[in-house]
Motif scaffolding. Structure first.
Motif, mmCIF file in Angstrom:
data_model
loop_
_atom_site.group_PDB
_atom_site.id
_atom_site.type_symbol
_atom_site.label_atom_id
_atom_site.label_comp_id
_atom_site.label_asym_id
_atom_site.label_seq_id
_atom_site.Cartn_x
_atom_site.Cartn_y
_atom_site.Cartn_z
ATOM 1 N N ARG A 1 -1.368 4.853 12.416
ATOM 2 C CA ARG A 1 -2.273 5.168 11.315
ATOM 3 C C ARG A 1 -1.410 5.292 9.866
ATOM 4 O O ARG A 1 -0.228 6.406 10.200
ATOM 5 C CB ARG A 1 -3.081 6.313 11.586
ATOM 6 C CG ARG A 1 -4.198 6.418 10.509
ATOM 7 C CD ARG A 1 -5.085 7.656 10.754
ATOM 8 N NE ARG A 1 -4.806 8.577 9.812
ATOM 9 C CZ ARG A 1 -4.578 9.990 9.993
ATOM 10 N NH1 ARG A 1 -4.557 10.289 11.182
ATOM 11 N NH2 ARG A 1 -4.194 10.893 9.184
ATOM 12 N N GLN B 1 0.645 4.457 1.600
ATOM 13 C CA GLN B 1 1.139 3.139 2.435
ATOM 14 C C GLN B 1 -0.225 2.300 2.414
ATOM 15 O O GLN B 1 -0.142 1.241 1.888
ATOM 16 C CB GLN B 1 1.648 3.312 3.882
ATOM 17 C CG GLN B 1 2.877 3.809 4.096
ATOM 18 C CD GLN B 1 3.300 3.915 5.387
ATOM 19 O OE1 GLN B 1 2.687 4.516 5.883
ATOM 20 N NE2 GLN B 1 4.397 3.798 5.804
ATOM 21 N N GLU B 2 -1.246 2.977 2.640
ATOM 22 C CA GLU B 2 -2.450 2.238 2.520
ATOM 23 C C GLU B 2 -2.954 1.775 1.107
ATOM 24 O O GLU B 2 -3.131 0.641 0.890
ATOM 25 C CB GLU B 2 -3.768 2.883 3.192
ATOM 26 C CG GLU B 2 -3.503 3.072 4.640
ATOM 27 C CD GLU B 2 -4.716 4.238 4.929
ATOM 28 O OE1 GLU B 2 -5.373 4.792 4.389
ATOM 29 O OE2 GLU B 2 -4.853 4.176 6.529
#
Length: 148
Positions: A83, A88-89
């Protein structure tokens, strides 16, 4: 040479290195951690930004002896298993990366910024790295802040 023991990305490591060797070279050359990059070597560009006990720092100017018994986190240790961290997402969602060289340092600086404030100003974001005025970086940090 003396042994240097510290934690990196959750793992205790011991390396044989001179006290004054910059931690960046220990990470890259002795431990094979490639996320932090060498940019300027004088604490300006932020390409090597990592976290020391949860705070942003630049291993290019940090002697390895000064991290004895402390915890270092590089981009490789930021995600929680598979995850990704919200920053980062957001980097992916906003298509921030250009050449990608300094992206790990930018992301680590952005995470540290968002730990200090949930509503960063454009001026604070500009200090993430020398590309700090780049529109997508600003958008990604603000999107991550909204999710955190």
């Amino acid at each position: 040479m003396p042994d240097q023991t510290f934690t990196v990305n959750g793992e205790t490591v011991t390396v044989d290195a001179p006290d004054d060797l910059p931690l960046l070279w220990v990470l890259r050359d002795l431990l094979g951690i490639r996320g932090p990059k060498y940019g300027c070597g004088i604490d300006v560009c932020k390409a090597c930004t990592s976290h020391l006990d949860g705070e942003a720092f630049n291993p290019c100017v940090t002697p390895v002896a000064s991290v004895a018994g402390r915890s270092v986190t590089t981009i490789e240790g930021l995600a929680d298993g598979d995850r990704l961290h919200p920053v980062q997402e957001a980097w992916l969602a906003q298509d921030v990366a250009q050449c990608g060289f300094c992206q790990p340092g930018q992301i680590m600086a952005a995470v540290a910024l968002l730990r200090r404030t949930s509503t960063p100003t454009d001026a604070e974001i500009a200090n993430v790295c020398r590309c700090g005025t780049y529109v997508r970086i600003r958008e990604a940090i603000k999107a991550a802040a909204a999710r955190m």
